[in-house]
Design a protein around this motif. Structure first.
Motif, PDB file in Angstrom:
ATOM      1  N   ALA A 168      -6.178  52.033  49.831  1.00 20.69           N
ATOM      2  CA  ALA A 168      -5.709  50.624  49.253  1.00 20.69           C
ATOM      3  C   ALA A 168      -5.344  50.781  48.108  1.00 20.69           C
ATOM      4  CB  ALA A 168      -6.767  49.893  49.553  1.00 20.69           C
ATOM      5  N   SER A 194      -4.101  48.014  44.776  1.00 20.65           N
ATOM      6  CA  SER A 194      -3.764  46.532  44.246  1.00 20.65           C
ATOM      7  C   SER A 194      -3.216  46.682  42.713  1.00 20.65           C
ATOM      8  CB  SER A 194      -5.169  45.944  44.234  1.00 20.65           C
ATOM      9  OG  SER A 194      -5.083  44.518  43.670  1.00 20.65           O
ATOM     10  N   ILE A 195      -2.187  45.874  42.677  1.00 20.29           N
ATOM     11  CA  ILE A 195      -1.452  45.876  41.630  1.00 20.29           C
ATOM     12  C   ILE A 195      -1.041  44.724  41.111  1.00 20.29           C
ATOM     13  CG2 ILE A 195      -0.550  48.339  41.641  1.00 20.29           C
ATOM     14  CD1 ILE A 195       2.151  47.487  42.623  1.00 20.29           C
ATOM     15  N   GLN A 196      -0.439  44.383  39.806  1.00 22.59           N
ATOM     16  CA  GLN A 196       0.266  43.090  39.587  1.00 22.59           C
ATOM     17  C   GLN A 196       1.656  43.144  39.652  1.00 22.59           C
ATOM     18  OE1 GLN A 196      -2.927  41.383  39.039  1.00 22.59           O
ATOM     19  NE2 GLN A 196      -1.449  40.434  37.942  1.00 22.59           N
ATOM     20  N   ALA A 256       4.328  50.990  42.161  1.00 22.90           N
ATOM     21  CA  ALA A 256       2.971  51.466  43.236  1.00 22.90           C
ATOM     22  C   ALA A 256       3.724  52.839  43.703  1.00 22.90           C
ATOM     23  CB  ALA A 256       3.161  50.614  44.468  1.00 22.90           C
ATOM     24  N   THR A 284       3.582  43.220  49.429  1.00 26.63           N
ATOM     25  CA  THR A 284       2.087  43.203  49.934  1.00 26.63           C
ATOM     26  C   THR A 284       2.464  43.566  51.455  1.00 26.63           C
ATOM     27  OG1 THR A 284       1.474  41.749  48.319  1.00 26.63           O
ATOM     28  CG2 THR A 284       0.246  41.818  50.561  1.00 26.63           C
ATOM     29  N   SER A 302       1.194  46.864  54.578  1.00 22.68           N
ATOM     30  CA  SER A 302       0.822  48.170  55.044  1.00 22.68           C
ATOM     31  C   SER A 302       1.973  49.493  54.856  1.00 22.68           C
ATOM     32  CB  SER A 302      -0.136  48.212  56.151  1.00 22.68           C
ATOM     33  OG  SER A 302      -1.246  47.492  55.938  1.00 22.68           O
ATOM     34  N   LEU A 339      -1.110  48.131  50.411  1.00 22.64           N
ATOM     35  CA  LEU A 339      -0.600  47.404  49.258  1.00 22.64           C
ATOM     36  C   LEU A 339      -0.781  45.999  49.018  1.00 22.64           C
ATOM     37  CD1 LEU A 339       0.908  48.171  46.420  1.00 22.64           C
ATOM     38  CD2 LEU A 339       2.855  47.690  47.703  1.00 22.64           C
ATOM     39  N   THR A 340      -1.522  45.682  47.781  1.00 24.38           N
ATOM     40  CA  THR A 340      -1.796  44.356  47.459  1.00 24.38           C
ATOM     41  C   THR A 340      -1.007  44.035  46.281  1.00 24.38           C
ATOM     42  OG1 THR A 340      -3.541  44.028  48.772  1.00 24.38           O
ATOM     43  CG2 THR A 340      -3.066  42.247  47.165  1.00 24.38           C
ATOM     44  N   VAL A 341       0.014  43.141  46.262  1.00 26.22           N
ATOM     45  CA  VAL A 341       0.623  42.893  44.875  1.00 26.22           C
ATOM     46  C   VAL A 341       0.499  41.620  44.467  1.00 26.22           C
ATOM     47  CG1 VAL A 341       3.105  42.840  43.681  1.00 26.22           C
ATOM     48  CG2 VAL A 341       2.667  44.535  45.707  1.00 26.22           C
ATOM     49  N   HIS A 342      -0.296  41.278  43.419  1.00 24.84           N
ATOM     50  CA  HIS A 342      -0.851  39.848  42.908  1.00 24.84           C
ATOM     51  C   HIS A 342       0.147  39.294  41.874  1.00 24.84           C
ATOM     52  CE1 HIS A 342      -4.609  40.781  44.203  1.00 24.84           C
ATOM     53  NE2 HIS A 342      -4.624  42.103  43.897  1.00 24.84           N
TER      54      HIS A 342
END
Lengths: 113, 113
Positions: free
Chosen positions: A10, A12-14, A19, A84, A86, A109-112
């Motif tokens: 996993a 997590s980024i801004q 990435a 965001t 998989s 991958l989660t992009v905030h």
């Protein structure tokens, strides 16, 4: 049997950051492919890199392949919230595999924003 | 236009029942696949057909029987459903199977009660 192993599991980024996801595999391959899967949807093909290639680009995506280390990486530059998903690597083995793809377990991958 | 379409999208049924999932592609591809994705998102190939001929038949229970009436269709019939069959089943297609990306449907979520 599972061929590809992905790292990290996993990430997590801004928004705006890069990435990087890595994939390692065990046997010789004919090609390696990267796919994206949004929640509740099917896989979408991103890039295919052949065993005799070292790097490929597609828009904000860059894929490298190191057959001596049996590894590949996917770089997404200037990430967006819409990235965001998989991300899966998949390998196609040598002759007589008839296109059989062996998938890794993916990187979430989660992009905030 | 949907390129690879699967029906139904959701399938909820009792243990012991028989069910079918249908897949159609309008991409003009000659190779089609069935994959199973488990609850941990691990994706594994089950079957593949090229020009209506079975070319990949992984180790799956013989309760699973694929049928390809023509190049654009690949159906999956499952007999005597078991709890362990609960998963998301994906259909995919490609033009040939050598160094080709695969195009996936959005999956059929099968839940066994």
């Amino acid at each position: 049997s599972q061929q590809g192993e992905e790292d990290p599991q996993a990430l997590s980024i801004q928004e705006g950051e890069n990435a990087t996801m890595n994939c390692s595999y065990k046997t010789s391959i004919n090609n390696l492919q990267w796919y994206r899967q949004n929640s509740g949807r099917g896989l979408v093909h991103l890039i295919l890199i052949r065993s005799n290639e070292r790097e490929k680009h597609s828009g904000r995506l860059r894929v490298t392949l190191d057959t001596s280390k049996k590894s590949s990486s996917l770089l997404i530059t200037a990430s967006r919230a819409a990235d965001t998903a998989s991300y899966f690597c998949a390998t196609a083995d040598g002759a007589a595999s008839y296109g059989k793809l062996t998938f890794g377990q993916g990187t979430i991958l989660t992009v905030h924003p | 236009d949907t390129a690879v379409s699967q029906t139904p999208k959701y399938l909820v049924t009792q243990m012991g029942n028989d069910k079918s999932i249908k897949c159609e592609q309008n991409l003009g591809h000659d190779t089609m696949y069935w994959y199973k994705q488990d609850s941990k998102k691990f994706l594994k190939i089950m079957f593949s057909y090229n020009n209506k001929e079975l070319i990949i038949n992984e180790t799956v229970p013989n309760r699973f029987s694929p049928k390809s009436p023509d190049k654009a269709h690949l159906n999956l019939h499952i007999n005597s459903l078991e709890l362990g069959d609960s998963a998301v089943y994906f259909c995919a297609s490609s033009m040939g199977f050598w160094n080709q990306p695969q195009h996936f449907g959005d999956g059929t979520r099968l839940s066994i009660l």
